[in-house]
Design an enzyme around this catalytic site. Structure first.
Site, PDB file in Angstrom:
ATOM      1  N   ALA A   8       0.656  -7.782 -28.450  1.00 49.66           N
ATOM      2  CA  ALA A   8       0.760  -7.508 -29.398  1.00 49.66           C
ATOM      3  C   ALA A   8       1.685  -7.300 -30.408  1.00 49.66           C
ATOM      4  O   ALA A   8       1.495  -6.670 -31.313  1.00 49.66           O
ATOM      5  CB  ALA A   8      -0.586  -6.465 -30.247  1.00 49.66           C
ATOM      6  N   ARG A  14       5.302 -18.912 -36.540  1.00 52.38           N
ATOM      7  CA  ARG A  14       4.642 -20.454 -36.582  1.00 52.38           C
ATOM      8  C   ARG A  14       3.488 -20.034 -37.172  1.00 52.38           C
ATOM      9  O   ARG A  14       3.080 -21.107 -37.729  1.00 52.38           O
ATOM     10  CB  ARG A  14       4.521 -20.628 -35.226  1.00 52.38           C
ATOM     11  CG  ARG A  14       5.485 -21.578 -35.024  1.00 52.38           C
ATOM     12  CD  ARG A  14       4.873 -22.016 -33.237  1.00 52.38           C
ATOM     13  NE  ARG A  14       5.200 -21.072 -32.195  1.00 52.38           N
ATOM     14  CZ  ARG A  14       4.626 -20.632 -30.925  1.00 52.38           C
ATOM     15  NH1 ARG A  14       4.550 -22.022 -30.422  1.00 52.38           N
ATOM     16  NH2 ARG A  14       5.020 -19.467 -30.502  1.00 52.38           N
ATOM     17  N   ASN A 380     -46.236 -10.099 -62.870  1.00 57.18           N
ATOM     18  CA  ASN A 380     -46.187 -11.555 -63.309  1.00 57.18           C
ATOM     19  C   ASN A 380     -44.803 -10.924 -64.346  1.00 57.18           C
ATOM     20  O   ASN A 380     -44.627 -10.728 -64.912  1.00 57.18           O
ATOM     21  CB  ASN A 380     -46.828 -12.800 -63.688  1.00 57.18           C
ATOM     22  CG  ASN A 380     -46.664 -14.017 -64.119  1.00 57.18           C
ATOM     23  OD1 ASN A 380     -45.940 -14.661 -62.949  1.00 57.18           O
ATOM     24  ND2 ASN A 380     -45.814 -14.735 -65.054  1.00 57.18           N
ATOM     25  N   ALA A 383     -40.690 -15.991 -68.098  1.00 57.60           N
ATOM     26  CA  ALA A 383     -39.589 -16.552 -67.887  1.00 57.60           C
ATOM     27  C   ALA A 383     -38.295 -15.775 -69.245  1.00 57.60           C
ATOM     28  O   ALA A 383     -39.244 -15.204 -70.063  1.00 57.60           O
ATOM     29  CB  ALA A 383     -39.682 -18.130 -68.718  1.00 57.60           C
TER      30      ALA A 383
END
Ligand code: UD1
Ligand code: CA
Length: 468
Positions: A8, A14, A380, A383
């Site tokens: 390594a 390249r 709940n 929105a």
């Protein structure tokens, strides 16, 4: 006794990179890590990593791997020169040495086991892996007799045009009897096109030294894809698609449907149960687990997350989070920072959850941000509800009890606790805690003025009256 050496030290010219080649990432793991992993089953007595070009980076990158020994090759004078650096470390070593190039990341552990087996059973001086490559350009060519005894290895650039017609290539994966290799290593010459000391010449020396008593043998891998060496970015991309192909084949055989597999990417660390359906343009990464019957995609990115059974996730991003059985997420939801969604929940369009824990059957259906929140069951969230969790310095928590409801466009200013069965009127800005069973309204009261007309209209009326 088996020792291992991984080469390594090269720069990998390249790749045209400042990062050493062996540290380039392939599907989340560096090339050299993959090589080390392919050796796991061998349990070698010693594992040497030969480092040179930016060796400090390689050491740091592999810092958490146990039992590695570092060998410095200060000048990169070739693969043979790299292995020469082991001489001081392996004096008197009576076992075999497996040598691998650090840029061959797709090897299967079974193939290495087969190499070692053939080597030891035949009492070879050296055994090497070869393959028939359709496009062998750049690889060393291996010439054998009909018994797979090696006659010679010639590097591509040193080949004659006739030799180049041989498509049997050297994989760069070898097993040597160390005592034999150590005898020929000092003899290497650099009289070749690259002026380097080639490890392949050590093989040639062993062939010349008496193949009769101690053969030098080649074994051919069936699937040449295994031995692809990575020298440039194109080969890196090819290796990635081979890895992906292997993984997808595995998961499809295990009962997972992949719709348009080419548009999907999977990390090896991902776990999928049967009857999972992955739709196009979906990417699953890290420690992600998906439960039976769940449908993910199209268009999802899921990382380090656990998704339960029968969940649907559509066009969404989920990071470091959990979603339990039967919930529906998306389109366009973003869960992050250890969000936890219970079962049978609904997380809808343009909802962001960060470190929010939701009970079962809770809905956050549209346009909300819940951060640092603990939300009960059957809640709940209307929105546009927002938890204002950040005061500019610190993050604060919001708690919302079971069955509570927030009206559209509510702002919950943390730290804040809403009890159970609380109803928040639409458009409220809630700054103080609310006990159980309350309606809370925190907005300016509506004012209606009957018979009211704008001033300019009144003026116009008056002027018209005066003229008439
Ligand atoms: C090598 C083989 C070739 C084989 C091919 C398979 C030689 C001479 N040639 O060629 O027969 O077909 O691999 O992929 O061995 N390295 C060092 N120190 C050095 C030079 C290289 O550690 O001084 C390391 C590199 O980091 C790399 C590996 O050795 O991981 C291979 O080097 P590379 O230059 O890629 O060899 P190839 O030309 O591909
Ligand atoms: Ca190479």
């Amino acid at each position: 006794m088996v020792a291992v050496a991984i080469l390594a030290a090269g720069r990998g010219t390249r790749m045209k990179s400042s990062l050493p080649k062996v540290l380039h990432s392939l599907g989340g793991k560096s090339l050299v890590e993959r090589v080390i992993d392919s050796l796991a089953a061998l349990a070698p007595t010693q594992c040497y990593v030969i480092v040179g070009y930016r060796g400090d980076l390689v050491r740091t990158a592999l810092g958490d791997r146990p039992n590695l020994q570092w060998v410095e090759q200060t000048e990169q004078l070739g693969t043979g020169h790299a292995v020469q650096q082991l001489m001081p470390y392996l004096q008197g070593f009576a076992g075999d040495l497996i040598v691998l190039n650090g840029d061959v990341p797709l090897l299967r552990p079974e193939t290495i086991a087969q190499l070692l087996n053939t080597h030891q059973q035949n009492r070879n001086a050296a055994t090497l892996l070869t393959a028939q490559l359709p496009q062998p350009k750049g690889y060393g060519r291996v010439f054998c007799d009909s018994q797979n005894l090696v006659k010679a290895i010639v590097e591509d650039r040193d080949c004659t045009p006739a030799q180049r017609q041989n498509h049997r290539i050297n994989a760069g994966v070898y097993c040597f009897r160390w005592a034999d290799l150590a005898r020929v290593l000092p003899n290497l010459q650099s009289n070749n096109d690259q002026q380097e000391y080639y490890l392949t010449d050590a093989v040639n020396e062993l062939v010349a030294a008496g193949a009769d008593q101690s053969p030098v043998m080649a074994i051919e891998v069936e699937d040449y894809q295994e031995i692809l060496g990575i020298n440039d970015r194109k080969q890196l991309a090819t290796a990635y698609s081979i890895l992906q192909d292997r993984l997808k084949t595995h998961w499809m055989a295990a009962g997972v449907t992949l719709i348009d597999p080419d548009s999907i990417t999977l990390d090896e660390t991902v776990e999928l149960q049967p009857d999972v359906i992955i739709e196009p343009q979906t990417h699953l990464r890290g420690q992600t687990r998906i439960g039976r019957g769940t449908r993910i995609g199209p268009g999802c990115l899921i990382e380090n997350s656990e998704i339960g059974e029968n969940v649907t996730v559509l066009y969404s991003v989920i990071m470091d989070s959990q979603v339990q059985a039967g919930s529906r997420v998306g389109p366009y939801a973003h869960l992050r920072g250890h969000a936890q969604v219970g079962s049978q929940c609904r997380i809808g369009n343009f909802v962001e959850l960060k470190q929010a824990r939701l009970g079962d059957r809770t809905n956050v259906s549209h346009l909300s941000y819940l951060g640092d929140a603990v939300v009960g069951s059957q809640v709940n969230i209307g929105a546009g509800t927002i938890t204002a969790n950040y005061d500019g310095v610190k993050k604060h928590q919001t708690q919302i009890g079971d069955r509570s409801k927030t009206g559209s466009n509510s702002v919950l200013v943390a730290p804040l606790s809403l009890g159970k069965d609380v109803t928040v009127a639409a458009g409220s800005v809630i700054t103080e805690d609310v006990p159980d069973d309350c309606l809370v309204v925190a907005r300016a009261r509506q004012v209606v003025k009957p018979g009211w007309r704008p001033k300019f209209l009144i003026q116009q009326d008056e002027e018209a009256g005066a003229g008439g």
